[in-house]
Design a protein around this motif. Sequence first.
Motif, PDB file in Angstrom:
ATOM      1  N   TRP A 109      28.665  39.424  39.957  1.00 27.69           N
ATOM      2  CA  TRP A 109      28.874  40.430  38.927  1.00 27.69           C
ATOM      3  C   TRP A 109      28.907  41.832  39.520  1.00 27.69           C
ATOM      4  O   TRP A 109      28.179  42.118  40.475  1.00 27.69           O
ATOM      5  CB  TRP A 109      27.761  40.359  37.873  1.00 27.69           C
ATOM      6  N   PRO A 110      29.737  42.716  38.985  1.00 26.89           N
ATOM      7  CA  PRO A 110      29.714  44.112  39.450  1.00 26.89           C
ATOM      8  C   PRO A 110      28.366  44.742  39.148  1.00 26.89           C
ATOM      9  O   PRO A 110      27.769  44.502  38.101  1.00 26.89           O
ATOM     10  CB  PRO A 110      30.854  44.776  38.655  1.00 26.89           C
ATOM     11  N   GLU A 111      27.869  45.549  40.078  1.00 26.79           N
ATOM     12  CA  GLU A 111      26.552  46.156  39.905  1.00 26.79           C
ATOM     13  C   GLU A 111      26.568  47.294  38.900  1.00 26.79           C
ATOM     14  O   GLU A 111      25.581  47.537  38.210  1.00 26.79           O
ATOM     15  CB  GLU A 111      26.041  46.665  41.256  1.00 26.79           C
ATOM     16  N   ASP A 112      27.679  47.983  38.806  1.00 24.66           N
ATOM     17  CA  ASP A 112      27.792  49.144  37.928  1.00 24.66           C
ATOM     18  C   ASP A 112      28.954  48.940  36.967  1.00 24.66           C
ATOM     19  O   ASP A 112      30.031  48.507  37.371  1.00 24.66           O
ATOM     20  CB  ASP A 112      28.005  50.421  38.751  1.00 24.66           C
ATOM     21  N   GLU A 113      28.725  49.240  35.695  1.00 29.03           N
ATOM     22  CA  GLU A 113      29.756  49.060  34.673  1.00 29.03           C
ATOM     23  C   GLU A 113      30.996  49.894  34.951  1.00 29.03           C
ATOM     24  O   GLU A 113      32.118  49.510  34.615  1.00 29.03           O
ATOM     25  CB  GLU A 113      29.183  49.427  33.299  1.00 29.03           C
ATOM     26  N   ALA A 114      30.822  51.042  35.582  1.00 29.10           N
ATOM     27  CA  ALA A 114      31.942  51.960  35.794  1.00 29.10           C
ATOM     28  C   ALA A 114      32.719  51.666  37.079  1.00 29.10           C
ATOM     29  O   ALA A 114      33.836  52.138  37.241  1.00 29.10           O
ATOM     30  CB  ALA A 114      31.437  53.401  35.831  1.00 29.10           C
ATOM     31  N   GLU A 115      32.147  50.858  37.968  1.00 29.95           N
ATOM     32  CA  GLU A 115      32.793  50.648  39.258  1.00 29.95           C
ATOM     33  C   GLU A 115      33.906  49.614  39.163  1.00 29.95           C
ATOM     34  O   GLU A 115      34.018  48.865  38.186  1.00 29.95           O
ATOM     35  CB  GLU A 115      31.769  50.212  40.306  1.00 29.95           C
ATOM     36  N   GLU A 116      34.747  49.585  40.191  1.00 28.43           N
ATOM     37  CA  GLU A 116      35.801  48.582  40.253  1.00 28.43           C
ATOM     38  C   GLU A 116      35.191  47.193  40.438  1.00 28.43           C
ATOM     39  O   GLU A 116      34.079  47.044  40.954  1.00 28.43           O
ATOM     40  CB  GLU A 116      36.747  48.890  41.416  1.00 28.43           C
ATOM     41  N   LEU A 117      35.940  46.170  40.039  1.00 30.44           N
ATOM     42  CA  LEU A 117      35.458  44.809  40.216  1.00 30.44           C
ATOM     43  C   LEU A 117      35.387  44.461  41.701  1.00 30.44           C
ATOM     44  O   LEU A 117      36.165  44.962  42.507  1.00 30.44           O
ATOM     45  CB  LEU A 117      36.391  43.830  39.510  1.00 30.44           C
ATOM     46  N   PRO A 118      34.447  43.584  42.087  1.00 25.73           N
ATOM     47  CA  PRO A 118      34.378  43.133  43.482  1.00 25.73           C
ATOM     48  C   PRO A 118      35.684  42.483  43.925  1.00 25.73           C
ATOM     49  O   PRO A 118      36.486  42.026  43.111  1.00 25.73           O
ATOM     50  CB  PRO A 118      33.226  42.119  43.454  1.00 25.73           C
ATOM     51  N   ALA A 119      35.873  42.428  45.232  1.00 25.86           N
ATOM     52  CA  ALA A 119      37.145  41.962  45.797  1.00 25.86           C
ATOM     53  C   ALA A 119      37.484  40.529  45.420  1.00 25.86           C
ATOM     54  O   ALA A 119      38.673  40.159  45.376  1.00 25.86           O
ATOM     55  CB  ALA A 119      37.105  42.110  47.317  1.00 25.86           C
ATOM     56  N   HIS A 120      36.471  39.700  45.138  1.00 24.63           N
ATOM     57  CA  HIS A 120      36.784  38.304  44.827  1.00 24.63           C
ATOM     58  C   HIS A 120      37.495  38.138  43.487  1.00 24.63           C
ATOM     59  O   HIS A 120      37.945  37.038  43.157  1.00 24.63           O
ATOM     60  CB  HIS A 120      35.523  37.421  44.874  1.00 24.63           C
ATOM     61  N   PHE A 121      37.633  39.221  42.717  1.00 27.02           N
ATOM     62  CA  PHE A 121      38.391  39.164  41.466  1.00 27.02           C
ATOM     63  C   PHE A 121      39.800  39.741  41.600  1.00 27.02           C
ATOM     64  O   PHE A 121      40.524  39.843  40.603  1.00 27.02           O
ATOM     65  CB  PHE A 121      37.648  39.947  40.365  1.00 27.02           C
ATOM     66  N   ASP A 122      40.201  40.094  42.823  1.00 26.72           N
ATOM     67  CA  ASP A 122      41.468  40.810  43.009  1.00 26.72           C
ATOM     68  C   ASP A 122      42.672  40.031  42.492  1.00 26.72           C
ATOM     69  O   ASP A 122      43.653  40.638  42.038  1.00 26.72           O
ATOM     70  CB  ASP A 122      41.674  41.141  44.495  1.00 26.72           C
ATOM     71  N   ASN A 123      42.641  38.731  42.565  1.00 23.80           N
ATOM     72  CA  ASN A 123      43.803  37.927  42.163  1.00 23.80           C
ATOM     73  C   ASN A 123      43.770  37.512  40.696  1.00 23.80           C
ATOM     74  O   ASN A 123      44.629  36.724  40.269  1.00 23.80           O
ATOM     75  CB  ASN A 123      43.915  36.680  43.046  1.00 23.80           C
ATOM     76  N   PHE A 124      42.815  38.044  39.941  1.00 25.09           N
ATOM     77  CA  PHE A 124      42.675  37.643  38.538  1.00 25.09           C
ATOM     78  C   PHE A 124      42.893  38.836  37.611  1.00 25.09           C
ATOM     79  O   PHE A 124      42.605  39.986  37.963  1.00 25.09           O
ATOM     80  CB  PHE A 124      41.277  37.063  38.290  1.00 25.09           C
ATOM     81  N   SER A 125      43.366  38.561  36.432  1.00 24.87           N
ATOM     82  CA  SER A 125      43.518  39.604  35.413  1.00 24.87           C
ATOM     83  C   SER A 125      43.396  38.970  34.041  1.00 24.87           C
ATOM     84  O   SER A 125      43.757  37.806  33.840  1.00 24.87           O
ATOM     85  CB  SER A 125      44.861  40.328  35.541  1.00 24.87           C
ATOM     86  N   VAL A 126      42.864  39.741  33.094  1.00 22.79           N
ATOM     87  CA  VAL A 126      42.851  39.348  31.684  1.00 22.79           C
ATOM     88  C   VAL A 126      43.988  40.092  31.002  1.00 22.79           C
ATOM     89  O   VAL A 126      44.070  41.315  31.061  1.00 22.79           O
ATOM     90  CB  VAL A 126      41.507  39.674  31.010  1.00 22.79           C
ATOM     91  N   THR A 127      44.876  39.339  30.379  1.00 19.55           N
ATOM     92  CA  THR A 127      46.055  39.930  29.739  1.00 19.55           C
ATOM     93  C   THR A 127      45.975  39.931  28.225  1.00 19.55           C
ATOM     94  O   THR A 127      46.794  40.577  27.568  1.00 19.55           O
ATOM     95  CB  THR A 127      47.322  39.176  30.172  1.00 19.55           C
ATOM     96  N   GLY A 128      45.000  39.210  27.664  1.00 17.92           N
ATOM     97  CA  GLY A 128      44.923  39.173  26.212  1.00 17.92           C
ATOM     98  C   GLY A 128      43.645  38.523  25.731  1.00 17.92           C
ATOM     99  O   GLY A 128      42.900  37.905  26.498  1.00 17.92           O
ATOM    100  N   LEU A 129      43.403  38.665  24.438  1.00 15.54           N
ATOM    101  CA  LEU A 129      42.260  38.006  23.796  1.00 15.54           C
ATOM    102  C   LEU A 129      42.612  37.690  22.349  1.00 15.54           C
ATOM    103  O   LEU A 129      43.446  38.352  21.731  1.00 15.54           O
ATOM    104  CB  LEU A 129      41.010  38.876  23.887  1.00 15.54           C
TER     105      LEU A 129
END
Length: 218
Positions: free
Chosen positions: A82-102
């Motif tokens: 999990w990212p340590e800070d809400e405002a920071e960028e996501l960690p590198a292991h999420f680089d290939n993922f994206s949420v496009t809708g809900l």
Amino acid sequence: MQLVPIVGPEATTSIIRIQKAKVKEYQLTAEFTEQRDQDAPPRSFTLTSQELIHPDLQHRFSRLVPHLCLLCEQLTETPDYWPEDEAEELPAHFDNFSVTGLSIGRSGGGVTLIGQRRLSGNRVLNLTSPYVAYDSETGHEYSYAGLLETAVLDALQEVEAALRGKHSEAGRQLDFFEPESSQPQMAEANASLTEQLTGSDETPLQPKKRPRIKRVAE
């Protein structure tokens, strides 16, 4: 007579409930209901933006990525997952993922996430999470349902802000009515929608070309 906008930056007192939201190429499509007040009947709309989404909306969608990866069993949780800070960028292991809708459950008590995983060779794996009920007694049991609910509410707040006019400074003034002509006719669109809501016998202004607004059958 000045017409009251139904949705948009000036409709600050209307009640909007988001049902679905999707971002494609930095543009938002939303399905929602709108009421002028609590006593007014809700009307359903599907609107597509021609403006680029605000970075705040993009950020809130990115906060849903860790949940998508766990729900779709794409990654395994680790101590630094999990990212340590809400405002920071996501960690590198999420680089290939994206949420496009809900997609929000009918009662608002749960959500389905939609996203993508980029594979080698420019391939894309589409991902759809199981429906997660925030109440763990029903639906898919998820250990982080409370965190997911908070993240979804934050994302919905930004979607509503976009419907009311918040967008990237790189774009033009927001017009979610997406008229076919190059000169948007907001007043004419509002006149037609106002007549539908009030049932007035007065002849509304007729736009030269109807805005592309899809009304869901009630």
